[in-house]
Design an enzyme around this catalytic site. Structure first.
Site, PDB file in Angstrom:
ATOM      1  N   LYS A 262     -61.565  49.938 -96.378  1.00 27.16           N
ATOM      2  CA  LYS A 262     -62.383  48.795 -96.814  1.00 27.16           C
ATOM      3  C   LYS A 262     -63.852  49.165 -96.943  1.00 27.16           C
ATOM      4  O   LYS A 262     -64.512  48.797 -97.901  1.00 27.16           O
ATOM      5  CB  LYS A 262     -62.352  47.623 -95.802  1.00 27.16           C
ATOM      6  CG  LYS A 262     -61.053  47.180 -95.290  1.00 27.16           C
ATOM      7  CD  LYS A 262     -61.226  45.983 -94.354  1.00 27.16           C
ATOM      8  CE  LYS A 262     -61.832  46.310 -93.000  1.00 27.16           C
ATOM      9  NZ  LYS A 262     -60.988  47.123 -92.121  1.00 27.16           N
TER      10      LYS A 262
ATOM     11  N   ARG B  91     -62.675  38.454 -88.832  1.00 27.76           N
ATOM     12  CA  ARG B  91     -61.575  39.172 -88.191  1.00 27.76           C
ATOM     13  C   ARG B  91     -60.741  38.239 -87.332  1.00 27.76           C
ATOM     14  O   ARG B  91     -59.761  38.692 -86.739  1.00 27.76           O
ATOM     15  CB  ARG B  91     -62.148  40.275 -87.301  1.00 27.76           C
ATOM     16  CG  ARG B  91     -62.007  41.689 -87.890  1.00 27.76           C
ATOM     17  CD  ARG B  91     -62.739  42.602 -86.946  1.00 27.76           C
ATOM     18  NE  ARG B  91     -62.370  43.973 -86.951  1.00 27.76           N
ATOM     19  CZ  ARG B  91     -63.087  44.938 -87.526  1.00 27.76           C
ATOM     20  NH1 ARG B  91     -64.134  44.642 -88.250  1.00 27.76           N
ATOM     21  NH2 ARG B  91     -62.733  46.194 -87.386  1.00 27.76           N
TER      22      ARG B  91
ATOM     23  N   ARG C 114     -61.228  61.113 -88.748  1.00 29.00           N
ATOM     24  CA  ARG C 114     -62.555  60.738 -89.258  1.00 29.00           C
ATOM     25  C   ARG C 114     -63.666  61.320 -88.382  1.00 29.00           C
ATOM     26  O   ARG C 114     -63.573  61.313 -87.163  1.00 29.00           O
ATOM     27  CB  ARG C 114     -62.650  59.197 -89.260  1.00 29.00           C
ATOM     28  CG  ARG C 114     -63.915  58.662 -89.868  1.00 29.00           C
ATOM     29  CD  ARG C 114     -63.752  57.249 -90.313  1.00 29.00           C
ATOM     30  NE  ARG C 114     -63.613  56.312 -89.203  1.00 29.00           N
ATOM     31  CZ  ARG C 114     -63.487  54.993 -89.394  1.00 29.00           C
ATOM     32  NH1 ARG C 114     -63.466  54.489 -90.608  1.00 29.00           N
ATOM     33  NH2 ARG C 114     -63.371  54.193 -88.349  1.00 29.00           N
TER      34      ARG C 114
ATOM     35  N   ARG D 114     -56.995  48.912 -81.412  1.00 27.49           N
ATOM     36  CA  ARG D 114     -57.537  48.275 -82.634  1.00 27.49           C
ATOM     37  C   ARG D 114     -56.417  47.779 -83.536  1.00 27.49           C
ATOM     38  O   ARG D 114     -56.526  46.705 -84.128  1.00 27.49           O
ATOM     39  CB  ARG D 114     -58.429  49.281 -83.391  1.00 27.49           C
ATOM     40  CG  ARG D 114     -59.749  49.518 -82.684  1.00 27.49           C
ATOM     41  CD  ARG D 114     -60.419  50.768 -83.171  1.00 27.49           C
ATOM     42  NE  ARG D 114     -61.035  50.599 -84.472  1.00 27.49           N
ATOM     43  CZ  ARG D 114     -61.427  51.621 -85.238  1.00 27.49           C
ATOM     44  NH1 ARG D 114     -61.231  52.857 -84.832  1.00 27.49           N
ATOM     45  NH2 ARG D 114     -62.005  51.387 -86.388  1.00 27.49           N
TER      46      ARG D 114
ATOM     47  N   ARG E 260     -66.168  58.972 -83.664  1.00 24.55           N
ATOM     48  CA  ARG E 260     -66.499  57.673 -83.070  1.00 24.55           C
ATOM     49  C   ARG E 260     -65.597  57.464 -81.862  1.00 24.55           C
ATOM     50  O   ARG E 260     -64.418  57.785 -81.904  1.00 24.55           O
ATOM     51  CB  ARG E 260     -66.214  56.557 -84.094  1.00 24.55           C
ATOM     52  CG  ARG E 260     -67.412  56.186 -84.929  1.00 24.55           C
ATOM     53  CD  ARG E 260     -67.058  55.312 -86.089  1.00 24.55           C
ATOM     54  NE  ARG E 260     -66.301  54.113 -85.769  1.00 24.55           N
ATOM     55  CZ  ARG E 260     -65.985  53.173 -86.655  1.00 24.55           C
ATOM     56  NH1 ARG E 260     -66.373  53.291 -87.905  1.00 24.55           N
ATOM     57  NH2 ARG E 260     -65.292  52.107 -86.308  1.00 24.55           N
TER      58      ARG E 260
HETATM   59  P1  AMP Z   1     -65.308  48.559 -87.907  1.00 24.99           P
HETATM   60  O1  AMP Z   1     -66.359  49.554 -88.217  1.00 24.99           O
HETATM   61  O2  AMP Z   1     -65.237  47.431 -88.899  1.00 24.99           O
HETATM   62  O3  AMP Z   1     -63.955  49.190 -87.655  1.00 24.99           O
HETATM   63  O4  AMP Z   1     -65.730  47.856 -86.524  1.00 24.99           O
HETATM   64  C1  AMP Z   1     -65.907  48.616 -85.339  1.00 24.99           C
HETATM   65  C2  AMP Z   1     -65.847  47.707 -84.121  1.00 24.99           C
HETATM   66  O5  AMP Z   1     -66.890  46.732 -84.192  1.00 24.99           O
HETATM   67  C3  AMP Z   1     -64.571  46.867 -83.978  1.00 24.99           C
HETATM   68  O6  AMP Z   1     -63.500  47.590 -83.384  1.00 24.99           O
HETATM   69  C4  AMP Z   1     -65.066  45.730 -83.097  1.00 24.99           C
HETATM   70  O7  AMP Z   1     -65.223  46.142 -81.769  1.00 24.99           O
HETATM   71  C5  AMP Z   1     -66.451  45.469 -83.677  1.00 24.99           C
HETATM   72  N1  AMP Z   1     -66.401  44.501 -84.791  1.00 24.99           N
HETATM   73  C6  AMP Z   1     -66.667  44.737 -86.105  1.00 24.99           C
HETATM   74  N2  AMP Z   1     -66.521  43.623 -86.830  1.00 24.99           N
HETATM   75  C7  AMP Z   1     -66.141  42.641 -85.965  1.00 24.99           C
HETATM   76  C8  AMP Z   1     -65.815  41.266 -86.115  1.00 24.99           C
HETATM   77  N3  AMP Z   1     -65.841  40.664 -87.310  1.00 24.99           N
HETATM   78  N4  AMP Z   1     -65.464  40.580 -84.993  1.00 24.99           N
HETATM   79  C9  AMP Z   1     -65.454  41.173 -83.785  1.00 24.99           C
HETATM   80  N5  AMP Z   1     -65.723  42.467 -83.577  1.00 24.99           N
HETATM   81  C10 AMP Z   1     -66.077  43.203 -84.652  1.00 24.99           C
END
Ligand code: AMP
Length: 218
Positions: free
Chosen positions: A13, A88, A127, A171, A160
């Site tokens: 995404k 989310r 990654r 996740r 990460r």
């Molecule tokens: P991402 O880079 O989108 O995979 O997000 C990394 C981490 O940030 C996630 O595993 C959550 O801990 C937090 N996070 C990102 N977006 C959200 C969201 N919309 N709601 C809650 N936590 C979020």
């Protein structure tokens, strides 16, 4: 153009949102990026968010909703936006609906990226990212020229903490339980399109732009 990109972690995404934002001249709002920025800057919000993120859990709705509300009010979002990684949860989606209706705008399209679980795990566990310029690589699919060094700025690449095995499992479980219900939620609103996110970035991008063409504003 106002878009939401939905899908499990690792479906691509973020990569596609980046390209679409450039192509259509719209803002990319990634809650993951905003939260990582807050963690790096060691703000109070970042300190709170870090432990959830490291474990692969969701940061509380109230925190994330506040971030997105502020971002959507910035002038840079007036011409359109793509939301990457938000909403989310159903409460986040409901809150987004309220914010948009207060602004008398609506979503043009929600894209649900679909990739097999096996491929998602491969993408996430391989990654690597640059802590300095945020460029991302993949040990197999997009390796850096010099192993473990960023092509762009030369800094050492890192994995990460939430791309480690245990956090990936969490996740994906969190996605199934809390985020997947949004597929039905947006389908009922008639704004959802499923898109095969497997395969090369360029191929997915071509398919995506085809889907979005009818929604392009003159
Ligand atoms: P991402 O880079 O989108 O995979 O997000 C990394 C981490 O940030 C996630 O595993 C959550 O801990 C937090 N996070 C990102 N977006 C959200 C969201 N919309 N709601 C809650 N936590 C979020």
């Amino acid at each position: 153009m106002r878009l939401v990109f939905l899908g499990a972690p690792g479906v691509g995404k973020g990569t596609q949102a980046e390209k679409i934002a450039v192509q259509y001249g719209i803002a990319k709002i990634s809650t993951g990026d905003l939260l990582r920025e807050a963690v790096r800057a060691q703000t109070a919000l970042g300190k709170d968010a870090k432990s959830y993120m490291d474990q692969g859990k969701l940061v509380p709705d109230s925190v994330v909703i506040g971030l997105v509300r502020d971002k959507l009010s910035e002038p840079g979002c007036a011409g359109g936006f793509v939301l990457d990684g938000f909403p989310r949860t159903v409460p986040q989606a409901e809150e987004l609906g309220k914010v948009l209706s207060q602004k008398s705008i609506r979503l043009d399209r929600v894209i649900n990226f679909q990739v097999s679980r096996e491929d998602v795990v491969k993408r996430l566990s391989g990654r690597r990212s640059c802590p300095k310029c945020q460029a991302t690589f993949h040990v197999d699919f997009a390796p850096p020229k010099a192993s473990d060094r960023c092509d762009r700025c030369g800094d050492g690449l890192v994995q990460r903490s939430d791309d480690k095995r245990e956090a990936i499992e969490t996740r994906l479980k969190v996605y199934e339980e809390q985020t997947a219900p949004l597929i039905d939620y947006y389908d009922r609103q008639g704004v959802l399109t499923h898109l095969d996110g497997g395969g090369a970035v360029e191929n997915v991008y071509q398919a995506l732009t085809k889907v979005l063409t009818p929604y392009k504003k003159a």
